[in-house]
Scaffold this active site. Structure first.
Site, short mmCIF file in Angstrom:
data_model
loop_
_atom_site.label_atom_id
_atom_site.label_comp_id
_atom_site.label_asym_id
_atom_site.label_seq_id
_atom_site.Cartn_x
_atom_site.Cartn_y
_atom_site.Cartn_z
N SER A 100 4.84 -6.59 3.23
CA SER A 100 5.95 -6.66 2.28
C SER A 100 7.19 -7.15 3.04
O SER A 100 7.31 -6.88 4.25
CB SER A 100 6.24 -5.27 1.70
N TYR A 157 7.58 3.95 3.07
CA TYR A 157 6.82 2.81 2.51
C TYR A 157 7.06 1.57 3.36
O TYR A 157 6.10 0.90 3.77
CB TYR A 157 7.24 2.55 1.06
N1 LIG Z 1 4.46 -5.50 -6.35
C1 LIG Z 1 5.33 -5.63 -5.36
O1 LIG Z 1 6.57 -5.74 -5.56
C2 LIG Z 1 4.84 -5.68 -3.95
C3 LIG Z 1 5.67 -6.23 -2.97
C4 LIG Z 1 5.24 -6.27 -1.65
C5 LIG Z 1 3.99 -5.79 -1.33
N2 LIG Z 1 3.19 -5.25 -2.30
C6 LIG Z 1 1.88 -4.73 -1.89
O2 LIG Z 1 0.88 -5.38 -2.65
C7 LIG Z 1 -0.27 -4.56 -2.70
C8 LIG Z 1 -0.81 -4.55 -4.13
O3 LIG Z 1 0.13 -3.91 -4.97
P1 LIG Z 1 0.43 -4.35 -6.46
O4 LIG Z 1 1.86 -4.67 -6.53
O5 LIG Z 1 -0.56 -5.34 -6.93
O6 LIG Z 1 0.26 -2.92 -7.19
P2 LIG Z 1 -0.78 -2.38 -8.26
O7 LIG Z 1 -0.84 -3.29 -9.43
O8 LIG Z 1 -0.42 -0.96 -8.47
O9 LIG Z 1 -2.18 -2.49 -7.50
C9 LIG Z 1 -2.56 -1.59 -6.51
C10 LIG Z 1 -4.07 -1.65 -6.36
O10 LIG Z 1 -4.46 -0.71 -5.35
C11 LIG Z 1 -5.50 0.10 -5.88
N3 LIG Z 1 -5.45 1.43 -5.31
C12 LIG Z 1 -4.44 2.34 -5.39
N4 LIG Z 1 -4.79 3.48 -4.79
C13 LIG Z 1 -6.06 3.29 -4.32
C14 LIG Z 1 -6.98 4.11 -3.62
N5 LIG Z 1 -6.67 5.37 -3.27
N6 LIG Z 1 -8.19 3.61 -3.29
C15 LIG Z 1 -8.52 2.34 -3.65
N7 LIG Z 1 -7.70 1.51 -4.32
C16 LIG Z 1 -6.48 1.99 -4.65
C17 LIG Z 1 -5.24 0.13 -7.39
O11 LIG Z 1 -6.45 0.35 -8.10
P3 LIG Z 1 -6.99 1.75 -8.66
O12 LIG Z 1 -5.83 2.49 -9.24
O13 LIG Z 1 -8.03 1.30 -9.66
O14 LIG Z 1 -7.61 2.43 -7.49
C18 LIG Z 1 -4.80 -1.29 -7.64
O15 LIG Z 1 -5.91 -2.14 -7.79
C19 LIG Z 1 0.14 -3.19 -2.17
O16 LIG Z 1 -0.31 -3.05 -0.84
C20 LIG Z 1 1.66 -3.25 -2.18
O17 LIG Z 1 2.23 -2.42 -1.20
C21 LIG Z 1 3.58 -5.21 -3.59
#
Ligand SMILES: NC(=O)c1ccc[n+]([C@@H]2O[C@H](COP(=O)([O-])OP(=O)(O)OC[C@H]3O[C@@H](n4cnc5c(N)ncnc54)[C@H](OP(=O)(O)O)[C@@H]3O)[C@@H](O)[C@H]2O)c1
Length: 267
Positions: free
Chosen positions: A142, A155
């Site tokens: 991130s 985080y």
């Molecule tokens: N969105 C942003 O602004 C942003 C910015 C920078 C970085 N990121 C990073 O991008 C990545 C993806 O996030 P996102 O934004 O796409 O969020 P998201 O839509 O909430 O997706 C998170 C994913 O992780 C899975 N997950 C959560 N807990 C888990 C567990 N205990 N075991 C296995 N899978 C798990 C969730 O699936 P289930 O609930 O089905 O398990 C979901 O598929 C993360 O690492 C986040 O830190 C996001």
């Protein structure tokens, strides 16, 4: 069965957001897929759609990566399935607020999921990549790795960990035909915000990128051979200047005597 000459992409956190878009894009590029997350229903719906649309083999592994046994199952797949050519370490959760008001259980889960799980999954896949002389690891960090003042420090710390791990891994696998790309998204329109207790509507729209565009830019970065990809950053010279300043400091960060400004003299 591996049906693709490009091999299989294993994507964690593929049931929503960034991971689901990576799944779509790798299927369209011609990879078979292994999709990992906890929500079986969402994973299976995505798998059915991608198998039909892209004609690829799509398997799902329902696993809570915070559960040691479930994580070990995924590690075992990564160690033994030689068709795997790509690992996207994407699963992650966030938490908002200050450390002082944090829920200790969520803090522990976040550090386990964002730090321990991607480390063990990388450890499981990299040796096979090195033996085969090819493979791509994509770590989703991130921009908060570079901007801890902007959000919860724990985080952003987990994301700085992934950046550091990736920079060192790039050095470790250099010359082996293995790629490690670390992606630093800015705020991206996904469910992570709501899940972490932040109303996405409170973010300035000018700071928020659509998830498809973010992943497409990251994949252009991958195709161009970038080792660090920051989809939002307008001028890559800014990152290069930051890196150059950091590299300049490295030889001076550990010396046998304190800096003169502290006025300490040896006895
Ligand atoms: N969105 C942003 O602004 C942003 C910015 C920078 C970085 N990121 C990073 O991008 C990545 C993806 O996030 P996102 O934004 O796409 O969020 P998201 O839509 O909430 O997706 C998170 C994913 O992780 C899975 N997950 C959560 N807990 C888990 C567990 N205990 N075991 C296995 N899978 C798990 C969730 O699936 P289930 O609930 O089905 O398990 C979901 O598929 C993360 O690492 C986040 O830190 C996001």
């Amino acid at each position: 069965m591996n049906t693709s000459s490009l091999g299989t992409a294993l994507i964690t956190g593929a049931s929503s957001g960034i991971g689901a878009v990576y799944a779509d894009r790798f299927a369209k590029r011609g990879h078979d897929l292994i999709l990992v997350a906890r929500n079986r229903e969402r994973l299976e719906a995505l798998a059915t759609r991608l198998a039909a649309d892209a004609g690829r083999s799509v398997k799902v592994i329902v696993a809570d990566l915070n559960d040691k046994a479930a994580l070990a199952r995924v590690e075992q797949v990564l160690r033994t399935d030689a068709s795997i050519t790509v690992l996207v370490n994407n699963a992650g959760i966030a938490m908002s607020g200050d450390l002082a008001s944090a829920d200790p259980d969520r803090l522990e889960s976040m550090i386990q999921l964002n730090v321990l799980a991607p480390s063990l999954l990388a450890l499981a896949v990299i040796p096979g990549f090195v033996v085969r002389g090819s493979g791509t690891l994509i770590n989703i960090s991130s921009v908060l790795a570079l901007a801890p003042e902007r959000f919860n420090g724990s985080y952003s710390g987990t994301k700085a960990y992934l950046l550091n791990l990736s920079l060192r891994l790039q050095q470790e696998v250099a010359g082996n035909g293995v790629r490690v790309q670390v992606v630093l998204p800015g705020a991206t329109r996904t469910a992570i915000w709501e899940k972490s207790g932040t109303d996405i509507a409170t973010l300035p729209p000018s700071m928020l990128m659509d998830v498809d565009e973010m992943v497409d830019a990251a994949l252009v970065g991958l195709d161009r051979g970038e080792s660090v990809t920051i989809p939002s950053l307008p001028d890559i010279a800014d990152w290069e200047a930051y890196e150059a300043a950091r590299q300049n400091m490295i030889p001076k960060l550990s010396l046998s005597f304190p800096a003169a400004r502290y006025g300490i003299t040896a006895d």
